[in-house]
Enzyme design. Structure first.
Site, PDB file in Angstrom:
ATOM      1  CE  LYS A 136      -4.196   1.733   0.081  1.00 25.20           C
ATOM      2  NZ  LYS A 136      -5.039   1.678  -1.141  1.00 25.20           N
ATOM      3  CG  ASP A 170      -7.822 -16.551   6.081  1.00 21.39           C
ATOM      4  OD1 ASP A 170      -6.957 -17.432   5.919  1.00 21.39           O
ATOM      5  OD2 ASP A 170      -8.256 -16.224   7.193  1.00 21.39           O
TER       6      ASP A 170
END
Length: 351
Positions: A189, A249
């Site tokens: 980011k 996940d």
């Protein structure tokens, strides 16, 4: 080959799925004439109940004296539902990673031909997906300074990385990419976070050492979107601890069930192999948990020892079980399913 393997079953369904991986590993050892010495040890809530510590010194000594660690799962609702708990099972997992130097979490995501229609994503989007995340595991916000101020009304968690931490993870990523399709994506980011800018500039500086690898840089939110749009466009992805935790996940459900995906946590010496799912306490003792992720983690363990044929035998047995419908209820069709131990027995007999 003689192998000493630390066996950390943990909590919830951990002991049940670990038992199946042991069955299959023992069958492999018999077939290929290896000897496995299993060394059980406590961790997680089970260790807290026994000795008051989620990763006891005795467990650490057993792990350090072993060639690898096969791990189940940790976690218990009584800790999840008590924000004031001072000792938690998850602290044991973080401590174990740190003390064993397990800085690189390797999480593959791949599809099974017989289960393409089980995925929540359309078949045409996921067919051919075969990617690997390398998640940095011992730094970042999980290990940074944390606390409260202003009488508990303000909380903080610091995210800190050193260049050396980024370099050692990126090195494994570049090396892995060289054995695959030679594509590496650095997930960050960098438009907002200073730690991400350090990640990006460090990886950019390493590109010259791996001229054959095509490197891309993508923001974590863009990757989260693309994972459900075009997951088969990725090969190897590297990222920091928190981003990796979330994205892996998300990626895990591409295959159709979290109960199918294995993982490895590697450092300079010992490796730890575990399913990516949690302790699933609601299923504890019901003989319904899917053991295949743990069994495939054992396959990764054998492959890490250079025993590729042994790993392939396990993968072939799992694929055969899926094709024949020898599966637990999470993957069953027409109401027919098998118990955790039945699936383990079948796999052990068919490796």
């Amino acid at each position: 080959m003689k192998l000493n393997i630390a066996l950390l079953a943990g909590d919830g369904i951990g002991p049940e799925v670990i038992d199946q991986a042991v069955k299959v590993s023992d069958a492999i050892a018999k077939k290929f004439k290896h000897e496995i010495n299993w060394k059980p040890a406590l961790t997680g809530a089970a260790a807290i109940d026994a000795v008051g510590e989620p990763y006891p010194d005795e467990t650490h000594e057993i792990c350090m004296a072993s060639d690898a660690v096969l791990f189940g799962a940790i976690g218990h609702p009584r800790f999840d539902n008590d924000p004031s708990a001072k000792v938690r099972p998850e602290q044991g997992l973080l401590k174990m990673r740190k003390k064993l130097g397990l800085f690189a979490n390797v999480r593959p995501t791949f599809t099974f031909p017989s289960l393409l229609d089980k995925s929540p994503l359309k078949r045409e989007r996921i067919e051919g997906t075969d990617l690997v995340f390398l998640r940095e595991l011992t730094g970042g916000i999980y290990f940074g300074e944390k606390g409260r101020r202003e009488e508990g009304e303000t909380a903080f968690d610091n995210c800190v990385y050193t260049r050396a931490e980024v370099q050692r993870l990126a090195k494994k990523g570049f090396e892995l990419a060289m054995t695959r399709d030679k594509k590496l994506c650095c997930v960050d980011k960098a438009n907002v976070l200073e730690t991400s800018r350090l990640w990006r500039e460090t990886v950019q500086a390493m590109e010259k050492d791996y001229p054959e690898v095509e490197v891309s840089y993508e923001f974590v939110d863009a990757v989260a979107m693309r994972l459900v749009q075009w997951p088969n466009s990725y090969d190897v992805l590297i990222t920091e601890n928190l981003f990796g935790d979330i994205l892996t996940d998300e990626a895990s459900v591409i295959s159709g069930s979290m109960g199918l995906m294995p993982s490895a946590s590697l450092g300079s010496d010992i490796g730890l192999f575990e399913p990516i799912h949690g302790s699933y306490p609601q299923a504890t003792g019901l003989n319904i948990a899917n053991p295949m992720a743990t069994v495939l983690s054992a396959a990764m363990m054998f492959e890490n020892f250079g025993l590729q044929e042994e790993g392939k035998a396990i993968r072939d047995a799992v694929n055969s079980a899926l094709e024949k419908g020898i599966v637990t209820e999470d993957l069953s069709e027409n109401g027919k399913s098998y118990g955790t131990s039945e699936v383990g027995d079948w796999l052990a007999e068919n490796v």
